[in-house]
Scaffold this motif. Structure first.
Motif, mmCIF file in Angstrom:
data_model
loop_
_atom_site.group_PDB
_atom_site.id
_atom_site.type_symbol
_atom_site.label_atom_id
_atom_site.label_comp_id
_atom_site.label_asym_id
_atom_site.label_seq_id
_atom_site.Cartn_x
_atom_site.Cartn_y
_atom_site.Cartn_z
ATOM 1 N N ASP A 168 0.856 18.055 3.498
ATOM 2 C CA ASP A 168 1.755 17.614 2.428
ATOM 3 C C ASP A 168 1.686 18.497 1.186
ATOM 4 O O ASP A 168 2.688 18.708 0.502
ATOM 5 C CB ASP A 168 1.445 16.166 2.040
ATOM 6 C CG ASP A 168 1.821 15.172 3.127
ATOM 7 O OD1 ASP A 168 2.531 15.579 4.072
ATOM 8 O OD2 ASP A 168 1.408 14.004 3.056
ATOM 9 N N PHE A 169 0.485 18.995 0.882
ATOM 10 C CA PHE A 169 0.318 19.734 -0.368
ATOM 11 C C PHE A 169 0.301 21.248 -0.199
ATOM 12 O O PHE A 169 0.199 21.975 -1.183
ATOM 13 C CB PHE A 169 -0.968 19.281 -1.069
ATOM 14 C CG PHE A 169 -0.917 17.862 -1.560
ATOM 15 C CD1 PHE A 169 -0.050 17.498 -2.568
ATOM 16 C CD2 PHE A 169 -1.715 16.890 -0.984
ATOM 17 C CE1 PHE A 169 0.014 16.191 -3.012
ATOM 18 C CE2 PHE A 169 -1.659 15.574 -1.416
ATOM 19 C CZ PHE A 169 -0.792 15.225 -2.442
ATOM 20 N N SER A 170 0.412 21.742 1.038
ATOM 21 C CA SER A 170 0.348 23.195 1.227
ATOM 22 C C SER A 170 1.650 23.810 1.719
ATOM 23 O O SER A 170 1.856 25.014 1.546
ATOM 24 C CB SER A 170 -0.771 23.543 2.216
ATOM 25 O OG SER A 170 -0.424 23.150 3.535
ATOM 26 N N TYR A 171 2.526 22.997 2.337
ATOM 27 C CA TYR A 171 3.656 23.633 3.031
ATOM 28 C C TYR A 171 4.594 24.358 2.084
ATOM 29 O O TYR A 171 5.173 25.392 2.443
ATOM 30 C CB TYR A 171 4.410 22.603 3.892
ATOM 31 C CG TYR A 171 5.298 21.633 3.165
ATOM 32 C CD1 TYR A 171 6.630 21.930 2.887
ATOM 33 C CD2 TYR A 171 4.815 20.394 2.764
ATOM 34 C CE1 TYR A 171 7.446 21.036 2.238
ATOM 35 C CE2 TYR A 171 5.622 19.492 2.112
ATOM 36 C CZ TYR A 171 6.943 19.811 1.846
ATOM 37 O OH TYR A 171 7.756 18.913 1.197
ATOM 38 N N LEU A 193 -7.517 14.515 5.787
ATOM 39 C CA LEU A 193 -7.600 15.949 5.510
ATOM 40 C C LEU A 193 -6.350 16.674 5.990
ATOM 41 O O LEU A 193 -5.750 17.483 5.258
ATOM 42 C CB LEU A 193 -8.841 16.525 6.205
ATOM 43 C CG LEU A 193 -9.139 18.007 5.975
ATOM 44 C CD1 LEU A 193 -9.467 18.261 4.519
ATOM 45 C CD2 LEU A 193 -10.295 18.458 6.863
ATOM 46 N N GLY A 194 -5.928 16.374 7.220
ATOM 47 C CA GLY A 194 -4.735 17.016 7.752
ATOM 48 C C GLY A 194 -3.470 16.598 7.029
ATOM 49 O O GLY A 194 -2.609 17.430 6.714
ATOM 50 N N ILE A 224 0.830 -1.208 0.000
ATOM 51 C CA ILE A 224 0.000 0.000 0.000
ATOM 52 C C ILE A 224 0.862 1.254 0.000
ATOM 53 O O ILE A 224 0.558 2.251 -0.663
ATOM 54 C CB ILE A 224 -0.946 -0.008 1.227
ATOM 55 C CG1 ILE A 224 -2.047 -1.035 1.028
ATOM 56 C CG2 ILE A 224 -1.542 1.368 1.466
ATOM 57 C CD1 ILE A 224 -2.968 -0.750 -0.146
ATOM 58 N N GLN A 225 1.964 1.213 0.735
ATOM 59 C CA GLN A 225 2.857 2.373 0.789
ATOM 60 C C GLN A 225 3.428 2.689 -0.595
ATOM 61 O O GLN A 225 3.491 3.857 -1.004
ATOM 62 C CB GLN A 225 3.987 2.110 1.784
ATOM 63 C CG GLN A 225 4.770 3.344 2.178
ATOM 64 C CD GLN A 225 5.689 3.080 3.349
ATOM 65 O OE1 GLN A 225 6.370 2.057 3.391
ATOM 66 N NE2 GLN A 225 5.719 3.984 4.306
ATOM 67 N N LEU A 226 3.842 1.654 -1.299
ATOM 68 C CA LEU A 226 4.367 1.846 -2.655
ATOM 69 C C LEU A 226 3.281 2.377 -3.588
ATOM 70 O O LEU A 226 3.533 3.256 -4.420
ATOM 71 C CB LEU A 226 4.926 0.522 -3.192
ATOM 72 C CG LEU A 226 6.170 -0.021 -2.479
ATOM 73 C CD1 LEU A 226 6.510 -1.416 -2.990
ATOM 74 C CD2 LEU A 226 7.357 0.922 -2.670
ATOM 75 N N LEU A 227 2.069 1.846 -3.443
ATOM 76 C CA LEU A 227 0.959 2.283 -4.293
ATOM 77 C C LEU A 227 0.593 3.735 -4.016
ATOM 78 O O LEU A 227 0.389 4.532 -4.946
ATOM 79 C CB LEU A 227 -0.249 1.375 -4.045
ATOM 80 C CG LEU A 227 -1.512 1.673 -4.877
ATOM 81 C CD1 LEU A 227 -1.226 1.517 -6.357
ATOM 82 C CD2 LEU A 227 -2.655 0.755 -4.460
ATOM 83 N N ASN A 253 0.688 9.543 -5.258
ATOM 84 C CA ASN A 253 0.979 10.818 -4.603
ATOM 85 C C ASN A 253 -0.079 11.187 -3.564
ATOM 86 O O ASN A 253 -0.549 12.321 -3.491
ATOM 87 C CB ASN A 253 1.099 11.937 -5.647
ATOM 88 C CG ASN A 253 1.831 13.157 -5.090
ATOM 89 O OD1 ASN A 253 2.678 13.033 -4.203
ATOM 90 N ND2 ASN A 253 1.507 14.327 -5.602
ATOM 91 N N ILE A 254 -0.462 10.186 -2.739
ATOM 92 C CA ILE A 254 -1.384 10.430 -1.629
ATOM 93 C C ILE A 254 -0.728 9.948 -0.340
ATOM 94 O O ILE A 254 0.123 9.043 -0.369
ATOM 95 C CB ILE A 254 -2.745 9.724 -1.837
ATOM 96 C CG1 ILE A 254 -2.573 8.206 -1.900
ATOM 97 C CG2 ILE A 254 -3.439 10.236 -3.078
ATOM 98 C CD1 ILE A 254 -3.869 7.453 -1.978
ATOM 99 N N PRO A 255 -1.073 10.528 0.798
ATOM 100 C CA PRO A 255 -0.469 10.097 2.070
ATOM 101 C C PRO A 255 -0.738 8.625 2.339
ATOM 102 O O PRO A 255 -1.881 8.155 2.222
ATOM 103 C CB PRO A 255 -1.169 10.993 3.105
ATOM 104 C CG PRO A 255 -1.639 12.181 2.344
ATOM 105 C CD PRO A 255 -1.979 11.683 0.985
#
Length: 392
Positions: free
Chosen positions: A381-384, A375-376, A15-18, A23-25
């Motif tokens: 990940d996508f805003s910093y 959500l967090g 799952i981590q590789l997928l 490009n999702i947490p």
């Protein structure tokens, strides 16, 4: 149990590789896999493993907080002092009050049950926040203004504040008498945890300076000492002492006294986090009861969202008077949203104690995890890169 352990690790790696390719947490995938493998769906995990899942999650929490401490400089903490103190209780207080307003109106629960629910939902998740703040510190995003350090420091005390309120509200619900001693013990718990942690870290650093050990042996000693500190809090319930804060303070002192050795220890803790993250979120997912979640309808989700909005107001107020601009304050709001660890640990306690709203509280704990953890994580990940300055 060995079969279940292998199943969790292998499925977690896949799952981590997928998730990385998509490009999702990865924690989102872990939670969904946990739901799939758990009793609510396929029921392929050994019940013995599920029975000790709370202990496993506590071990992972110790790893998370030690990593945080090994990344925090005391100078940075001094720089973010006042807002960090406010963030440790103001956002959670606002969220609890929000739940106490909306839950009786929309769900028909008593004010006391709403207070218990608010205390369960009020804690931010170190499992989501800490690894990401450590990454920002290492990559030097927002570090000149101490933003990741601010979030790390505030969120670590936020959990203790919510847990003590939860204990006090439960006591009031069961006996009809508010346990003021529990509430007054909050500053003592924080102070004693920090002092004992700093002292332990200082003594351990001197030991490591005199006796040269391999980093792996140092990690084993540090882990063992951390287990002892947390066990003291668990074994002596009436003692005003925070084992979680002691663990983090211990790591902060190691970083201050022996920075080079602390860096090597930190690298090994980063390695421990790889399987730790898999176990934490898959076991959280396995605790989800899908039937409860679907039977609750949409109103509990509305309560969670309304309370989050009020929490964000509290977070913003905590940052008034700082030198953070609107973008940096917005990032802090996002970083203070996710729930997971505390909700998974205590969400089922009211139900086990026979409270009338116990089933609803458990359901909303699960919903809060499913809504706010992704959500967090996504938000951070996508805003910093857009909201924080690159200080490298």
């Amino acid at each position: 149990m060995l079969y279940s352990l292998a199943f969790i690790l292998l499925s977690g790696i896949i799952i981590q590789l997928l998730c990385k390719k998509l490009n999702i947490p990865s924690l989102i995938g872990f939670i969904l896999v946990g739901i799939l493998l758990g009793p609510a769906v396929l029921n392929v995990l050994d019940p013995t493993l599920l029975n000790i899942s709370a202990d496993i999650r506590q071990i992972v929490l110790i790893i998370i907080l030690t990593r945080a401490g090994l990344s925090l400089d005391l100078k940075d903490l001094k720089k973010v002092g006042r807002p960090a103190i406010l963030l440790s209780f103001v956002p959670a207080s606002f969220e609890i009050l929000g739940v106490m307003v909306f839950a009786p109106l929309l769900l028909g629960v008593s004010l006391m049950d709403a207070a218990i629910l608010g205390a369960v939902l009020g804690a931010v998740s170190p499992a989501v926040v800490v690894p990401r703040m450590i990454t920002l510190i290492h990559d030097k995003f927002g570090t000149k203004k101490g933003i990741p350090q601010l979030v790390l420091a505030g969120s670590s005390v936020d959990d203790i504040y919510a847990l003590i309120l939860f204990s006090s509200f439960l006591s009031l619900s069961q006996s009809g008498e508010f346990n003021l001693i529990n509430l007054l013990s909050l500053p003592l718990s924080i102070l004693s945890g920090v002092l004992i942690g700093f002292l332990s870290g200082y003594l351990l650093s001197k030991f490591f300076e005199k006796i040269h050990l391999k980093p792996l042996i140092q990690v084993l000693i540090l882990l063992s000492l951390s287990f002892v500190l947390v066990s003291i809090e668990d074994s002596f319930a009436n003692l005003p002492f925070s084992g979680i804060l002691a663990v983090m303070s211990l790591a902060i002192m190691l970083y201050r006294q022996i920075p080079e050795q602390a860096e090597k220890i930190s690298q090994l803790y980063n390695t421990l986090w790889i399987p730790g993250e898999i176990f934490l979120f898959i076991l959280v997912g396995a605790s989800v009861n899908i039937q409860y979640a679907f039977s609750a309808g949409f109103l509990p989700i509305l309560v969670i969202l309304f309370a989050l909005g009020i929490r964000m107001i509290g977070t913003w107020l905590s940052l008034i008077g700082t030198d953070l601009d609107s973008k940096e304050k917005t990032f802090t709001l996002i970083a203070y949203l996710p729930k997971a660890t505390v909700q998974a640990a205590i969400g089922g306690v009211p139900l086990a104690m026979g409270l009338p709203a116990g089933e609803l509280i458990l359901t909303m704990s699960v919903l809060a995890i499913l809504i706010t953890a992704p959500l967090g994580a996504f938000g951070i990940d996508f805003s910093y890169r857009k909201l924080l300055t690159d200080d490298s």
